[in-house]
Enzyme design. Structure first.
Site, mmCIF file in Angstrom:
data_model
loop_
_atom_site.group_PDB
_atom_site.id
_atom_site.type_symbol
_atom_site.label_atom_id
_atom_site.label_comp_id
_atom_site.label_asym_id
_atom_site.label_seq_id
_atom_site.Cartn_x
_atom_site.Cartn_y
_atom_site.Cartn_z
ATOM 1 C CE1 TYR A 99 1.083 -0.310 4.394
ATOM 2 C CE2 TYR A 99 -0.035 1.811 4.404
ATOM 3 C CZ TYR A 99 0.805 0.900 5.013
ATOM 4 O OH TYR A 99 1.364 1.212 6.219
ATOM 5 N NE ARG A 107 6.854 4.060 0.645
ATOM 6 C CZ ARG A 107 6.587 4.852 1.672
ATOM 7 N NH1 ARG A 107 7.500 5.094 2.584
ATOM 8 N NH2 ARG A 107 5.403 5.400 1.795
ATOM 9 N NE ARG A 138 -5.727 -19.705 3.740
ATOM 10 C CZ ARG A 138 -4.905 -20.562 4.331
ATOM 11 N NH1 ARG A 138 -4.971 -21.856 4.047
ATOM 12 N NH2 ARG A 138 -4.021 -20.148 5.216
ATOM 13 C CE LYS A 185 3.105 3.061 3.056
ATOM 14 N NZ LYS A 185 3.181 3.133 4.506
ATOM 15 C CD GLU A 190 10.003 1.624 10.625
ATOM 16 O OE1 GLU A 190 9.949 2.602 9.873
ATOM 17 O OE2 GLU A 190 9.929 0.448 10.227
ATOM 18 C CG LEU A 235 8.226 2.260 4.885
ATOM 19 C CD1 LEU A 235 7.963 0.977 4.113
ATOM 20 C CD2 LEU A 235 6.932 3.027 5.094
HETATM 21 N N1 PMP Z 1 7.687 3.664 9.058
HETATM 22 C C1 PMP Z 1 6.557 2.935 9.065
HETATM 23 C C2 PMP Z 1 6.561 1.622 9.745
HETATM 24 C C3 PMP Z 1 5.400 3.428 8.434
HETATM 25 O O1 PMP Z 1 4.273 2.688 8.437
HETATM 26 C C4 PMP Z 1 5.426 4.707 7.833
HETATM 27 C C5 PMP Z 1 4.198 5.299 7.191
HETATM 28 N N2 PMP Z 1 3.499 4.452 6.398
HETATM 29 C C6 PMP Z 1 6.627 5.431 7.858
HETATM 30 C C7 PMP Z 1 7.739 4.881 8.477
HETATM 31 C C8 PMP Z 1 6.724 6.787 7.229
HETATM 32 O O2 PMP Z 1 6.774 6.699 5.827
HETATM 33 P P1 PMP Z 1 6.208 7.875 4.928
HETATM 34 O O3 PMP Z 1 6.989 9.104 5.309
HETATM 35 O O4 PMP Z 1 6.519 7.455 3.553
HETATM 36 O O5 PMP Z 1 4.761 8.004 5.232
#
Ligand code: PMP
Length: 286
Positions: free
Chosen positions: A33, A52, A101, A150, A182, A206
């Protein structure tokens, strides 16, 4: 008036939108996503999100169903149809809905499932928490080893957010081997002696689109940036802390596990970076 959403090439009211029970996204979290913010009716950091998305799909051997230009026009059409001034566009691509499935991936010509919808958030860039900052707790990082993709496997981050809420905090920072990875849905930073420190890009985090834009802003105004892992101890001794994400932009972190960060008030670096980032990203919005 009901929201208009997009499913597999069709725009329709949300109540009429359906997905197969055999969809791999539903059964296996086999999907990726993106979330792109909308400010003043325009898309923020769109090229980054598109790049991305392409990378996430590639890493999972999924075909990108649209060109960047097609993704852009789908986003724009949804924003227009729903008259979104401030808010976001959510986009999801899954490995489609095979007839049954199975752990084995379906044949490559199985059409992916593509869903997009908008969320209206009037005043998104003026959220009160930008002034007061967030309080975070820390939790172990129990996610899988490819956090750079993602995917829609968001159960643990969602549990982390609930642990934070139960503790009276706003979010959770995840910690692996004593080092902060994070936030549940954002990248994490500390500031010490004027240096901005954030974990380097790897499979552990991410690769935030806002992260990359904010670090660019910081470097342009000669702020010093260190991309390296930092420990929880360092974070507790930092002068300030903050997070970045596409929907929250830059938000100061004022407490970690109940202990104030620095003065316990939003820091000057985070506040300045938020203003710089919003100005820059609005100027390039499309
Ligand atoms: N880390 C994680 C785990 C996230 O889910 C997100 C947002 N989706 C981010 C960092 C930040 O990424 P972005 O700046 O691209 O929204």
């Amino acid at each position: 008036m009901s929201r208009i959403v997009h499913v597999n090439g069709t725009f329709l009211p949300e109540e009429e939108a359906t997905i197969s029970i055999f969809d791999r996204g539903f059964l296996m979290s086999d999907g990726v996503y993106e979330v792109t913010s909308v400010l003043g009716g325009k898309l923020i950091d769109f090229p980054g999100h598109c790049a991305r998305l392409a990378r996430s799909l590639r890493e999972l051997d999924m075909v990108n169903p649209h060109s960047d230009a097609e993704w852009l026009s789908l986003h724009r059409e949804l924003v227009t149809r729903n008259a979104v001034e401030d808010g976001l566009v959510y986009l999801q691509v899954t490995r489609g809905a095979p007839p049954d499935r199975d752990f084995v991936f379906p044949p490559e010509d199985t059409p992916p499932t593509v869903v997009l919808f908008t969320q209206s958030r009037p005043g998104l860039a003026d959220a009160p928490y930008a002034q007061t900052g967030w309080r975070v707790i820390t939790i172990p990082d129990l996610r899988w080893g490819r956090c750079d993709i993602k995917t829609v496997q968001l159960l643990y981050p969602s549990m982390g957010k609930m642990m934070a809420k139960k503790a009276g905090a706003d979010d959770a920072w995840m910690v692996r081997d004593g080092m902060v990875t994070e936030g549940t849905s954002n990248n994490a930073y500390i500031v010490k002696d004027g240096r901005i420190i954030t974990r380097e890009l790897s499979h552990d985090i991410l690769h935030g689109i806002t992260r990359s834009a904010v670090l660019k802003c910081a470097r342009e105004v000669q702020m010093s940036v260190e991309e390296r892992a930092f420990s929880l101890e360092e974070a507790l001794a930092a002068d300030e802390a903050f997070i970045t994400s596409a929907s929250a932009f830059v938000v100061p972190v004022v407490a970690i596990d109940g202990a104030p960060v620095g003065s316990g008030q939003p820091g000057g670096v985070a506040t300045r970076l938020r203003a710089l980032y919003l100005e820059e990203s609005r100027a390039h919005a499309m």
